[in-house]
Design a protein around this motif. Structure first.
Motif, PDB file in Angstrom:
ATOM      1  N   GLY A 153      88.052 103.817  13.988  1.00 30.23           N
ATOM      2  CA  GLY A 153      87.838 102.459  14.487  1.00 30.23           C
ATOM      3  C   GLY A 153      87.281 101.550  13.403  1.00 30.23           C
ATOM      4  O   GLY A 153      87.771 100.438  13.192  1.00 30.23           O
ATOM      5  N   TYR A 154      86.278 102.015  12.702  1.00 36.00           N
ATOM      6  CA  TYR A 154      85.718 101.233  11.588  1.00 36.00           C
ATOM      7  C   TYR A 154      86.790 101.046  10.508  1.00 36.00           C
ATOM      8  O   TYR A 154      86.878  99.982   9.903  1.00 36.00           O
ATOM      9  CB  TYR A 154      84.495 101.932  10.987  1.00 36.00           C
TER      10      TYR A 154
ATOM     11  N   ILE B 270      92.130  95.503   8.972  1.00 34.73           N
ATOM     12  CA  ILE B 270      92.495  94.157   9.444  1.00 34.73           C
ATOM     13  C   ILE B 270      91.769  93.099   8.620  1.00 34.73           C
ATOM     14  O   ILE B 270      92.332  92.063   8.264  1.00 34.73           O
ATOM     15  CB  ILE B 270      92.221  94.032  10.957  1.00 34.73           C
ATOM     16  N   GLN B 271      90.524  93.415   8.274  1.00 37.24           N
ATOM     17  CA  GLN B 271      89.764  92.494   7.422  1.00 37.24           C
ATOM     18  C   GLN B 271      90.486  92.296   6.080  1.00 37.24           C
ATOM     19  O   GLN B 271      90.587  91.174   5.581  1.00 37.24           O
ATOM     20  CB  GLN B 271      88.358  93.078   7.192  1.00 37.24           C
ATOM     21  N   ALA B 272      91.019  93.387   5.547  1.00 37.20           N
ATOM     22  CA  ALA B 272      91.751  93.313   4.270  1.00 37.20           C
ATOM     23  C   ALA B 272      92.989  92.411   4.418  1.00 37.20           C
ATOM     24  O   ALA B 272      93.290  91.611   3.533  1.00 37.20           O
ATOM     25  CB  ALA B 272      92.159  94.715   3.823  1.00 37.20           C
ATOM     26  N   LYS B 273      93.676  92.531   5.559  1.00 32.42           N
ATOM     27  CA  LYS B 273      94.859  91.691   5.793  1.00 32.42           C
ATOM     28  C   LYS B 273      94.455  90.214   5.830  1.00 32.42           C
ATOM     29  O   LYS B 273      95.148  89.347   5.295  1.00 32.42           O
ATOM     30  CB  LYS B 273      95.530  92.046   7.126  1.00 32.42           C
ATOM     31  N   GLU B 274      93.333  89.938   6.475  1.00 29.40           N
ATOM     32  CA  GLU B 274      92.864  88.544   6.546  1.00 29.40           C
ATOM     33  C   GLU B 274      92.554  88.005   5.150  1.00 29.40           C
ATOM     34  O   GLU B 274      92.801  86.841   4.854  1.00 29.40           O
ATOM     35  CB  GLU B 274      91.620  88.441   7.441  1.00 29.40           C
TER      36      GLU B 274
ATOM     37  N   GLU C  54      85.567 101.195  20.120  1.00 27.14           N
ATOM     38  CA  GLU C  54      85.711  99.760  20.361  1.00 27.14           C
ATOM     39  C   GLU C  54      86.404  99.085  19.170  1.00 27.14           C
ATOM     40  O   GLU C  54      87.273  98.235  19.352  1.00 27.14           O
ATOM     41  CB  GLU C  54      84.315  99.179  20.570  1.00 27.14           C
ATOM     42  N   TYR C  55      86.043  99.485  17.969  1.00 24.34           N
ATOM     43  CA  TYR C  55      86.643  98.852  16.782  1.00 24.34           C
ATOM     44  C   TYR C  55      88.120  99.236  16.606  1.00 24.34           C
ATOM     45  O   TYR C  55      88.844  98.569  15.879  1.00 24.34           O
ATOM     46  CB  TYR C  55      85.838  99.183  15.520  1.00 24.34           C
ATOM     47  N   LYS C  56      88.550 100.274  17.317  1.00 25.46           N
ATOM     48  CA  LYS C  56      89.979 100.643  17.276  1.00 25.46           C
ATOM     49  C   LYS C  56      90.835  99.564  17.927  1.00 25.46           C
ATOM     50  O   LYS C  56      92.022  99.457  17.659  1.00 25.46           O
ATOM     51  CB  LYS C  56      90.210 101.956  18.033  1.00 25.46           C
ATOM     52  N   SER C  57      90.221  98.799  18.808  1.00 28.12           N
ATOM     53  CA  SER C  57      91.028  97.826  19.566  1.00 28.12           C
ATOM     54  C   SER C  57      91.204  96.493  18.832  1.00 28.12           C
ATOM     55  O   SER C  57      91.902  95.613  19.309  1.00 28.12           O
ATOM     56  CB  SER C  57      90.401  97.589  20.939  1.00 28.12           C
ATOM     57  N   ARG C  58      90.567  96.352  17.679  1.00 29.30           N
ATOM     58  CA  ARG C  58      90.755  95.086  16.952  1.00 29.30           C
ATOM     59  C   ARG C  58      92.211  94.959  16.500  1.00 29.30           C
ATOM     60  O   ARG C  58      92.773  95.898  15.943  1.00 29.30           O
ATOM     61  CB  ARG C  58      89.836  95.019  15.721  1.00 29.30           C
TER      62      ARG C  58
END
Ligand code: FEO
Length: 171
Positions: free
Chosen positions: A38-39, A45-49, A157-161
């Protein structure tokens, strides 16, 4: 025609955003190795942003008829010993990026470059959000993450981002 100092800083910011993507991929790999998918997903996703941010700076320079120079991207060098280290490093890094964006804004303001100031408004908001996210992750880890069950729930929870494209688009 962009002011020379402003365009140099904008060009440099492409590299800084690409480095941010690299850094977050490194964090993602760290968590993946530790079994915290999840982390890992959150930092993927942060890297994609961050890649999106780099593209926006590149596009802005191109749209203003300015050549882009891509430089080497530094190796991520944060030492991660504990689960929370990447979270603290992420907050520290986002604060640094905020200071860079503010510096470009101040330089643009000095030369009355209103267009660049307006372009940077989106990034100023975005940095506020990113710092808040990083602070929230630290707080939640401190509250729940030191207990194995709590960590399991947080990680789930972080898996759902999910990734979403930036609200700012440039043609
Ligand atoms: Fe592109 Fe995390 O700031």
């Amino acid at each position: 025609m962009l002011n020379e100092k402003v365009s140099a800083l904008l060009n440099d910011q492409i590299n800084k955003e690409l480095y941010s993507a690299y850094l977050y991929l490194d964090f993602s790999n760290y968590y993946k190795n530790k079994g915290l998918d999840g982390y890992a997903n959150w930092f993927d996703i942060q890297a994609k942003e961050e890649m999106d941010h780099a593209m926006l700076f590149m596009k802005y320079l191109q749209n203003n008829d300015h050549a882009v120079t891509l430089e080497a991207i530094a190796k991520p060098d944060k030492e991660l010993k504990e689960f929370s280290d990447a979270l603290h490093a992420s907050l520290e890094h986002e604060r640094y990026v905020t200071s860079l964006i503010h510096h470009i804004y101040e330089t643009a303001a000095d030369v009355k470059d209103y267009r660049t100031m307006q372009f940077l408004d989106w990034f100023i908001d975005e940095q506020g959000e990113e710092e808040k996210n990083a602070m929230d992750m630290i707080t939640r880890f401190e509250l729940f993450g030191t207990d194995p069950k709590g960590l399991y729930m947080l990680d789930n929870e972080y898996k759902s981002r999910v990734y979403s494209a930036p609200s700012l688009t440039l043609d």
